[in-house]
Design a protein around this motif. Structure first.
Motif, PDB file in Angstrom:
ATOM      1  N   ILE A   1       0.822  -1.219   0.000  1.00 36.28           N
ATOM      2  CA  ILE A   1       0.000   0.000   0.000  1.00 36.28           C
ATOM      3  C   ILE A   1       0.857   1.272   0.000  1.00 36.28           C
ATOM      4  CG2 ILE A   1      -2.021  -1.045   1.106  1.00 36.28           C
ATOM      5  CD1 ILE A   1      -1.018   0.114   3.795  1.00 36.28           C
ATOM      6  N   THR A   2       2.155   1.107  -0.278  1.00 33.55           N
ATOM      7  CA  THR A   2       3.069   2.258  -0.247  1.00 33.55           C
ATOM      8  C   THR A   2       2.691   3.283  -1.317  1.00 33.55           C
ATOM      9  OG1 THR A   2       4.760   0.596   0.181  1.00 33.55           O
ATOM     10  CG2 THR A   2       5.525   2.866  -0.197  1.00 33.55           C
ATOM     11  N   ASP A   3       2.647   4.551  -0.946  1.00 36.40           N
ATOM     12  CA  ASP A   3       2.462   5.599  -1.955  1.00 36.40           C
ATOM     13  C   ASP A   3       3.832   5.926  -2.550  1.00 36.40           C
ATOM     14  OD1 ASP A   3       2.018   7.774  -3.517  1.00 36.40           O
ATOM     15  OD2 ASP A   3       0.784   8.850  -2.053  1.00 36.40           O
ATOM     16  N   MET A   4       4.074   5.409  -3.760  1.00 33.12           N
ATOM     17  CA  MET A   4       5.392   5.583  -4.385  1.00 33.12           C
ATOM     18  C   MET A   4       5.578   7.006  -4.918  1.00 33.12           C
ATOM     19  SD  MET A   4       6.606   2.662  -3.788  1.00 33.12           S
ATOM     20  CE  MET A   4       8.142   2.644  -4.701  1.00 33.12           C
ATOM     21  N   GLN A   5       4.478   7.764  -5.006  1.00 34.62           N
ATOM     22  CA  GLN A   5       4.572   9.143  -5.526  1.00 34.62           C
ATOM     23  C   GLN A   5       4.850  10.154  -4.407  1.00 34.62           C
ATOM     24  OE1 GLN A   5       4.392   8.662  -8.700  1.00 34.62           O
ATOM     25  NE2 GLN A   5       3.450   6.656  -8.392  1.00 34.62           N
ATOM     26  N   ALA A   6       4.848   9.690  -3.161  1.00 35.31           N
ATOM     27  CA  ALA A   6       4.920  10.644  -2.043  1.00 35.31           C
ATOM     28  C   ALA A   6       6.337  10.910  -1.555  1.00 35.31           C
ATOM     29  CB  ALA A   6       4.058  10.122  -0.886  1.00 35.31           C
ATOM     30  N   GLY A   7       7.326  10.666  -2.418  1.00 37.43           N
ATOM     31  CA  GLY A   7       8.702  10.927  -2.003  1.00 37.43           C
ATOM     32  C   GLY A   7       9.474   9.634  -1.835  1.00 37.43           C
ATOM     33  N   PRO A   8      10.745   9.760  -1.390  1.00 36.39           N
ATOM     34  CA  PRO A   8      11.618   8.587  -1.295  1.00 36.39           C
ATOM     35  C   PRO A   8      11.031   7.506  -0.372  1.00 36.39           C
ATOM     36  CG  PRO A   8      12.816  10.623  -0.793  1.00 36.39           C
ATOM     37  CD  PRO A   8      11.380  10.989  -0.921  1.00 36.39           C
ATOM     38  N   VAL A   9      11.231   6.245  -0.777  1.00 37.76           N
ATOM     39  CA  VAL A   9      10.699   5.120   0.003  1.00 37.76           C
ATOM     40  C   VAL A   9      11.866   4.305   0.548  1.00 37.76           C
ATOM     41  CG1 VAL A   9       9.397   2.956  -0.140  1.00 37.76           C
ATOM     42  CG2 VAL A   9       8.564   5.011  -1.325  1.00 37.76           C
ATOM     43  N   ASN A  10      11.868   4.056   1.842  1.00 37.00           N
ATOM     44  CA  ASN A  10      12.899   3.222   2.449  1.00 37.00           C
ATOM     45  C   ASN A  10      12.493   1.751   2.448  1.00 37.00           C
ATOM     46  OD1 ASN A  10      15.396   3.069   4.394  1.00 37.00           O
ATOM     47  ND2 ASN A  10      13.781   1.905   5.394  1.00 37.00           N
ATOM     48  N   ASP A  11      11.250   1.491   2.829  1.00 38.56           N
ATOM     49  CA  ASP A  11      10.731   0.120   2.834  1.00 38.56           C
ATOM     50  C   ASP A  11       9.218   0.197   2.674  1.00 38.56           C
ATOM     51  OD1 ASP A  11      11.349   1.046   5.821  1.00 38.56           O
ATOM     52  OD2 ASP A  11       9.543  -0.177   5.902  1.00 38.56           O
ATOM     53  N   ARG A  12       8.645  -0.916   2.183  1.00 36.09           N
ATOM     54  CA  ARG A  12       7.236  -0.896   1.797  1.00 36.09           C
ATOM     55  C   ARG A  12       6.298  -1.030   2.995  1.00 36.09           C
ATOM     56  NH1 ARG A  12       6.684  -1.461  -3.756  1.00 36.09           N
ATOM     57  NH2 ARG A  12       8.668  -0.930  -4.676  1.00 36.09           N
ATOM     58  N   SER A  13       5.119  -0.449   2.830  1.00 40.15           N
ATOM     59  CA  SER A  13       4.034  -0.611   3.805  1.00 40.15           C
ATOM     60  C   SER A  13       3.008  -1.576   3.219  1.00 40.15           C
ATOM     61  CB  SER A  13       3.367   0.738   4.078  1.00 40.15           C
ATOM     62  OG  SER A  13       4.292   1.608   4.692  1.00 40.15           O
ATOM     63  N   TYR A  14       2.388  -2.356   4.097  1.00 41.38           N
ATOM     64  CA  TYR A  14       1.451  -3.372   3.621  1.00 41.38           C
ATOM     65  C   TYR A  14       0.146  -3.359   4.411  1.00 41.38           C
ATOM     66  CZ  TYR A  14       5.422  -5.520   1.235  1.00 41.38           C
ATOM     67  OH  TYR A  14       6.494  -5.745   0.415  1.00 41.38           O
ATOM     68  N   VAL A  15      -0.900  -3.864   3.750  1.00 41.76           N
ATOM     69  CA  VAL A  15      -2.070  -4.299   4.493  1.00 41.76           C
ATOM     70  C   VAL A  15      -2.010  -5.819   4.468  1.00 41.76           C
ATOM     71  CG1 VAL A  15      -3.557  -4.114   2.427  1.00 41.76           C
ATOM     72  CG2 VAL A  15      -4.596  -4.250   4.677  1.00 41.76           C
ATOM     73  N   ARG A  16      -2.199  -6.426   5.620  1.00 41.07           N
ATOM     74  CA  ARG A  16      -2.128  -7.887   5.727  1.00 41.07           C
ATOM     75  C   ARG A  16      -3.449  -8.408   6.258  1.00 41.07           C
ATOM     76  NH1 ARG A  16       3.175  -6.003   7.089  1.00 41.07           N
ATOM     77  NH2 ARG A  16       4.863  -7.299   6.288  1.00 41.07           N
ATOM     78  N   ALA A  17      -3.902  -9.532   5.712  1.00 36.62           N
ATOM     79  CA  ALA A  17      -5.199 -10.074   6.139  1.00 36.62           C
ATOM     80  C   ALA A  17      -5.102 -11.552   6.455  1.00 36.62           C
ATOM     81  CB  ALA A  17      -6.239  -9.842   5.038  1.00 36.62           C
ATOM     82  N   LEU A  18      -5.756 -11.924   7.547  1.00 36.05           N
ATOM     83  CA  LEU A  18      -5.927 -13.336   7.912  1.00 36.05           C
ATOM     84  C   LEU A  18      -7.427 -13.567   8.009  1.00 36.05           C
ATOM     85  CD1 LEU A  18      -5.160 -16.150   9.200  1.00 36.05           C
ATOM     86  CD2 LEU A  18      -5.047 -14.959  11.390  1.00 36.05           C
TER      87      LEU A  18
END
Ligand SMILES: [Zn+2]
Length: 502
Positions: free
Chosen positions: A37-54
């Motif tokens: 769910i990382t916003d790649m347009q919002a500036g430099p990215v260090n590591d990705r953000s996720y939504v996780r579902a069980l």
């Protein structure tokens, strides 16, 4: 019902035989998924953000446990107030999962996520629901006390303040004591019946706000922890971090200015401690799955008096500032000189001795005057630091008071969930519970493995204890709070009731 076959002559155990229908009814199935769910347009990215579902089901009840690398479910950050309803509506329509059984927890990291995070969340839940397999579950408790600290400081004068980047800390000698932490990591392990791990759900209390050097977009320490877990269990394991009662818990060394602060160092420790606990867990065919979802009205605070008092305090602080001859440019070199040489700060010692021999004391008088001015200047700085704390708090109080007046309601409804999977018991709250509340709920619970999540199914800002709310020391969480002190007893009683139903 089932039959017991006692094979007494050959074996000293009882064999339980289920009919095929009973076997199906008594079995848990689950599926997992994660979506970037990382916003790649919002500036430099260090590591990705996720939504996780069980998604987990016993054939009758189906629940979705969802975790998002984001600051909150509504109110602040990229996830808006319509998000929860939209996700639940879509999931009910397409998958038939009851809205009350969809639990979404925000890690509270400050990453910037995509604006279509609602659709991505539905995607994650749908993907998880599409690959459900028979599972066994187990629960364990890990321990981690190296990566966090309580951020409320008990001052010698009886007040409390908190450790923030938004303002300065008081002088060291003003601090008398610190508050508690909760080192428990609550771990739910979900394995396939072949023994591969499908999901690790882990609950821990700490603000994931350490950041990374350079300030790029990051899922912070809990993002790193989840990666460590996912890379060290079976292929495809999804690690779902469920934020606990982190209202007053900071990453350790949060105010370090001598080393670049890096979430990875702390996140790896949390991940390894969770793995240690997860590996020890033995899963069993216990198919208990229960969800309780209730709405509780809590009393809102009328902050008018507090605002008046705090404005008076600010006025007093402003009026206590006194003029000195110094400014920053002249103050700083003087401080160095007067620290380096207590006795002869203004010039070499021989000049002082020369003056003394002639019966003069000009340098001594200069030193007296400089010391007096430096003391005043330092007092002014401490006062300025206090004003920065008061200003931040007044702004928050005014915002919440305006909401109260606009809303015209003296109560606020909160959604509470109780979830039981096997012996793993979790109860949730939609705000930033401080750590003592989590410890109280755990202690009062009839279940051995009880864990508490804040930041779930909504966001109503901070939820400090009644005692903390009585403090007049300007801890930010006490001003960034819409609740009246009576809320705590009402909530803890309700949480106990919900736990009783599980
Ligand atoms: Zn927070």
């Amino acid at each position: 019902m089932f039959r017991h076959l006692a094979l007494c002559c050959l074996f000293s155990f009882t064999l339980t035989i289920y009919s095929a229908a009973e076997l199906r009814a008594a079995e848990l199935t689950a599926g997992v998924a994660k979506v970037d769910i990382t916003d790649m347009q919002a500036g430099p990215v260090n590591d990705r953000s996720y939504v996780r579902a069980l998604v987990i089901s016993d054939g009758t009840t189906t629940a979705a446990i969802v975790t998002v690398d984001a600051v909150a479910i509504g109110e602040i950050g990229r996830i808006d107030n319509e998000y929860l309803g939209k996700v639940r509506g879509e999931v009910e329509k397409t998958l038939g999962i009851a809205p009350a059984n969809v639990m979404i927890n925000a890690s509270h990291c400050h990453s910037v996520v995509r604006t279509d995070v609602d659709e991505l969340t539905v995607q994650a839940i749908s993907q998880a629901a599409a690959k459900m397999v028979p599972v066994q579950v187990g629960v364990g408790v890990g321990h981690e006390d190296r990566i966090m600290e309580n951020r409320r400081l008990q001052l010698a004068d009886g007040r409390q303040i908190d450790v923030r980047h938004a303002y300065s800390l008081p002088p060291d000698e003003a601090v008398a004591a610190v508050g508690p932490i909760d080192p428990q990591i609550g771990v739910l392990r979900v394995d396939t019946t072949e023994g591969d791990t499908l999901a690790i759900v882990y609950n821990f209390a700490c603000h994931p706000i350490q950041g990374v050097p350079g300030g790029a977009n990051t899922a912070d320490m809990t993002g790193y922890a989840s990666n460590v877990i996912e890379q060290n269990m079976s292929d495809g394991t999804v690690a779902l971090f469920v934020q606990g009662c982190a209202g007053d818990i900071n990453p350790i060394d949060y105010k370090d200015v001598d080393h670049p602060r890096h979430a990875q160092t702390l996140g790896n420790l949390l991940g390894l401690s969770t793995l240690q606990a997860a590996r020890k867990i033995e899963t069993s065919p216990d198919a208990t799955l229960r969800v309780v979802n209730e709405t509780l009205p809590l009393p809102r605070a009328d902050l008018a008096q507090r605002i008046i008092e705090m404005e008076a305090e600010r006025e007093k602080l402003v009026n206590s500032l006194t003029g000195t001859s110094l400014n920053l440019k002249t103050f700083l070199p003087l401080v160095v000189k007067y620290r380096l040489s207590e006795e002869f700060p203004s010039y070499y010692s021989h000049r002082y001795l020369h003056d003394k021999a002639l019966g003069r004391s000009d340098l001594r008088h200069l030193d007296i005057e400089n010391r007096k001015n430096m003391a005043r200047y330092i007092d002014n700085i401490h006062t300025m630091e206090q004003i920065t704390r008061v200003n931040t708090n007044i702004r928050l109080l005014r915002k919440h008071q305006a909401d109260l007046v606009d809303g015209g309601k003296r109560m606020i409804d909160v959604e509470l969930v109780g979830l039981r999977v096997g012996d793993f018991v979790l109860t949730t709250f939609p705000g930033e519970l401080t750590v003592q509340i989590g410890k109280n709920i755990k202690q009062a619970s009839p279940h051995e493995h009880t864990f508490v999540a804040g930041y779930t199914n909504g966001y109503i800002y901070y939820a400090p204890t009644a005692d903390q709310l009585r403090n007049v020391g300007n801890a930010q969480e006490d001003s960034d709070c819409v609740l009246a002190p009576a809320w705590q007893a009402i909530y803890e009683a309700k949480a106990a009731q919900i736990l009783g139903k599980l």
